[in-house]
Design an enzyme around this catalytic site. Structure first.
Site, PDB file in Angstrom:
ATOM      1  N   ASP D  44       0.908  -1.093   0.011  1.00  0.00           N
ATOM      2  CA  ASP D  44       0.047  -0.031   0.035  1.00  0.00           C
ATOM      3  C   ASP D  44       0.756   1.001   0.101  1.00  0.00           C
ATOM      4  OD1 ASP D  44       0.749  -0.321   2.705  1.00  0.00           O
ATOM      5  OD2 ASP D  44      -1.060   0.715   3.361  1.00  0.00           O
ATOM      6  N   ASP D  49       6.779   1.013   2.274  1.00  0.00           N
ATOM      7  CA  ASP D  49       6.747  -0.315   1.322  1.00  0.00           C
ATOM      8  C   ASP D  49       7.847   0.187   0.385  1.00  0.00           C
ATOM      9  OD1 ASP D  49       3.997   0.805   2.386  1.00  0.00           O
ATOM     10  OD2 ASP D  49       3.549  -1.119   1.714  1.00  0.00           O
ATOM     11  N   ASP D 284       7.558  -2.161   7.493  1.00  0.00           N
ATOM     12  CA  ASP D 284       7.451  -2.792   6.064  1.00  0.00           C
ATOM     13  C   ASP D 284       8.923  -3.649   5.768  1.00  0.00           C
ATOM     14  OD1 ASP D 284       4.922  -2.184   6.203  1.00  0.00           O
ATOM     15  OD2 ASP D 284       4.945  -0.802   4.582  1.00  0.00           O
TER      16      ASP D 284
END
Lengths: 352, 352, 352, 352
Positions: D44, D49, D284
């Protein structure tokens, strides 16, 4: 307006002049009353509560004004009997014992027979005092009366489900303002449970009561959680030292704790070991130790809390609102570090 | 065992000998007491409760032993004042009034100011009695005491949130067995709500209390639901006939109901018209009429019930367990058909 | 932007050129296509769905573009087989059948074996078509493709749990805007349930799916509720007339319905009789009749709705937001009155 | 039976022969394909990320087969754009990017704009690739196809809300059995939340999706929780070393992380400090590091888990079933100790 309405309401809770006088006399005998820590103790005894009571009864600077009983480790009638048995062993049968709630608010009872069916290790004593020694006054009425008689002087200790405390504030919303401070054993701080996946027994037994108490009791509040107790187990070696003292109390505790000790000594499952130190765990004793000597806790988390009521896995979980999302005014102290030496010394003294 | 433990507990609820004697005397004045219907009424007055009280006060075969007050249509202090005002207008100030719960169990208060901020149509009366006329005894204590003094003789009528009743059974679990029967205004039967999408005000105001009462009060129970009341509105023509009688009571009711009447006379929205007949709706009056004369209801649904506690849209909804899925022993009667002529005659008589 | 992104996404759902061409050809055979009602039917067949399909298959002005299958009355593989069996009996095996969801979104499966373990009355047919006749395309992909190929021309009929429809809108949020209108069998209007106290089977089987569909399908929507179907049972006399016609279809329906008929003919329990007329009840047939001829319903409740997800007793209950508390833009039509003669004539025609 | 039904179903997900061939060719270019770690990444993005992707793109033994996008840190269209921008900076624009879910299952969207409104630090790049570079195939279809083409060879990494993964298993229940293993960033282990009191953002954004994935994905699963990431912050000094390398990638990351870095460097509130080490936190990146080199985690909690769906304060909380109360067969690995040197070296390498 407040006085006109509320004083009379309180009057109605008194069971009559003679009992009140008795309380006053008892107060006056202990000179000077003001210098003693005054405790009112709500229990679901339970051997755990028994140990806790013995700590308070042995503490020189402490006076227990009354013991109110709640269902929990066993039926409330057994709880009353168990308390009387402890008081007799400790030569304190003069402390009044009151019977309270026999079931949680929403009546989905969960007695925890972890400590035996009678809650006291299933080692019956033929000479134990009977229920006729229980006061006639209802525990909730007594709780309101005793604390109202000594506003801001009494520490409330609660080591069982919080049903009696919840009923007290619903019967008299002004009551919590008169409590000096409060020490609760219940709930959890890292979402580890004992009776449910994410819930500790005392809170899970009556989540609504825990919710009410944590929302409406605005007095200074200390919480001993399940994980905190597990992380602060007393080494077995020290437990043996305590219970092998040559005293009636040491023998009594050893006897009622026999089955529990055996269970607690079993190898700890790998996952539970993440938050459970080997040794003797008495959750209620820590809560009582905090009431007797606040310095037994050396670090706390001070934050607003709530109790989850509607979760499938988390009903009864203590919720720590660390980022102040709930915008609550009231905060509580959740014990984080224990002065183990102080605690051990209280334990040792209790069984002398 | 039961007596040994429970009688003393009950004793502690009595406020003292003198008050008890008073009650006995009052009882003996009304000869022969056994032939009268004895009512204990719990209200959140509210003009709706006022109308209901006037029905009971005017009924020749009825004696009201006490009126306990709960928050609801307005703050509990206002409820007490409103009840006293009704009693004065009806020349029954001798009936004792007790103050009870000021908030729901879980303390997310919802006062409904539908009937004005004072709950009585905002038409203040300078000569209304003051709160000093309220009894000193707590409503919950009084409720337990009054019913315990006359086991199986008293009908309990509850027209507000059920907080007082819930507290009573949690304080004394044996109490409901001593109630003759009970008439409640609250809940819904087809999931139509007034305060929430699927919940009626009295139940939504304290869903946990409603849940406790419907689970633990095993006495015969009649429920007047929101939709039932809406489906049995009294034609305006008849309402005018009642309130235009040349009596103090008629003028009083007309005055306190003025604003409500105006609102109720507005065109009914199309969807609400599906279960709302045009006319005067007094939910509480129907519940009281049932207590005064059970035959006013000619058809009932007799089934186990519960209250939804956790729904997002349905919290507080009355749940009819028509297929016996919950395997509950206890069943209640949910009013389905009303003898409108009987009800009208009670209403007319109330204002004479 | 919309086209650039979304057309390709849709393309990816097509299983390949040849299948698409087939669909076009089939469309062109029925001249003039535009004048026919185009249906896409999602079922959990189920004898109830079988009857519904037979109504649509017999209707002269209707073309079924595809039948998508969902778990429900039996496992989804059985549902596929049952649909093929119905199609064979009705000489419509050319209609493509697609396999869809085998479990509800949150995977707490509740198959309802009310219609036998195979969902079709447990009267196996050795010559029934096999699963090789099921299309390769996933039901959800087919649903999106078929409707996207004919935007605003297709009526979606759903007579099982709404899992396929929920997945379709989550895969392609723009999809519901292309549906002409939708007829759903599911939910309840007065909180009476069949599988749970307050929940109807189709919604209870996948409450989250029902919630998603009723929130995100903004096309005109008709709902046939459980109580509406029960209140509009077809007299047994007429049912006998239908099923005793000298036709393969009549014999087939009578056979698969034999066990169900026997159950439905049992005396209706007193409480259920409050909303259940004696006679033959086929909920799905009514939903299909509405799709075939909207005039079969003569009165509807038009209001916003939701589905309760979190209730202990009400999970899966259809919530009618009659007072517009949720401030939703979208409203649905909940059938209230049925033109019984029209419905009977459709039923009779289906079995000719 | 399985093959007959399921293979065709899978076929329907393929977008056509040419795309499949492309994938094969790409596979064959990397010799020998079998020795590389094959990743499918669901993101996302989100700067967090982005950092994670850069770790995988720089890892010599890793091949990313595709990147599927989900709403979360920003709208799903932005997520696609952000991923393309990262791929361009890293000279890997050949990796296919797929657009997936734009909202959670139950559609109560919570985008977290913690990383800027565009999710990438609000430092737009005029030369960033456009959405025309996004594949036509739906992310969920691509996910099923890619993994089905290489059964038991692909590691799935998920660093956003789990909506795409949940849809994939509902569309094809056999799909999770073909995944080699899975690394998820999401949830919490001690009930500390970031978006809600007791819930971490990725799980809170779509609790039902998290519930579905943790119940139905039976492949070996590693979870990086919020607290684990906070407890393993990378010292700022090392972060500076990484981002001050003379490389396009280092400059890019420093730029998009500028605002976040500033926020993270602020003094940590006392209570959050209980589980938050000072330093750079990229949740992440840890989840990706685990996928790249499992040995980066040196100790795990291996136990069954679930996700709380109905709590008032705990909705979305990861539930660790340490005492096996749920009797689930499947267990997951929740990271407990990190090899910080290994992780730092991955981070340093990513920006070279």
């Amino acid at each position: 307006m407040f006085l006109r309405l509320m004083r009379p309401v309180l009057c109605s809770w008194k069971a009559g002049g003679s009992r009140w006088r008795l309380a006053c006399l008892r107060g006056s005998k202990t000179v000077p009353a003001m210098e003693k820590k005054l405790l009112l103790v709500d229990v679901d005894a339970g051997v755990d509560d028994a140990a806790a009571l013995m700590i308070a009864l042995a503490a020189p600077n402490v006076e227990i004004l009354g013991i109110t009983c709640c269902f929990g480790n066993t039926e409330v009638e057994n709880v009353c009997k168990n308390v009387l048995r402890v008081l007799k062993k400790c030569h304190h049968l003069q402390i009044p014992v009151y019977q309270g709630a026999s079931s949680p608010l929403l009546n989905t009872m969960k007695n925890d027979y972890f400590y035996g069916t009678d809650g006291l290790g299933d080692v019956p004593d033929a000479e134990a005092p009977g229920l006729d020694r229980v006061q006639h006054e209802h525990a909730v009425a007594a709780m309101i009366r005793i604390i109202s008689e000594r506003p801001n002087q009494v520490t409330l200790v609660a080591t069982g489900p919080l049903t009696n405390l919840a009923l007290a504030v619903k019967m008299d919303p002004k009551f919590p303002k008169k409590i000096k401070n409060m020490s609760i054993m219940g709930g959890n701080m890292y979402s580890r449970g004992n009776i449910d996946i994410c819930a500790e027994f005392n809170f899970a037994a009556d989540p609504e009561a825990a919710y009410i108490v944590l929302n409406e009791y605005t007095c200074p509040t200390f919480i001993t959680t399940w994980e905190f107790a597990c992380l602060h187990a007393v080494p077995w070696e020290f437990y043996e030292k305590c219970t092998s003292q040559d005293s009636e109390k040491a023998r009594f505790l050893k006897e009622i704790y026999a089955v529990t000790t055996e269970i607690q000594k079993r190898p700890i499952p790998k996952l539970r070991a993440l938050y459970r130190k080997p040794g003797f765990v008495s959750c209620d004793s820590i809560a009582m130790a905090i009431a007797v000597d606040q310095n037994v806790v050396t670090e706390s988390i001070f934050c607003p809390v709530s109790v989850e009521l509607t979760g499938s896995h988390t009903r009864g979980m203590l919720v720590l609102d660390m980022d102040d999302a709930l915008k609550k005014e009231n905060k509580v102290s959740i014990a984080k570090e224990l002065d183990m030496e102080k605690f051990k010394s209280l334990l040792l003294g209790a069984l002398k």
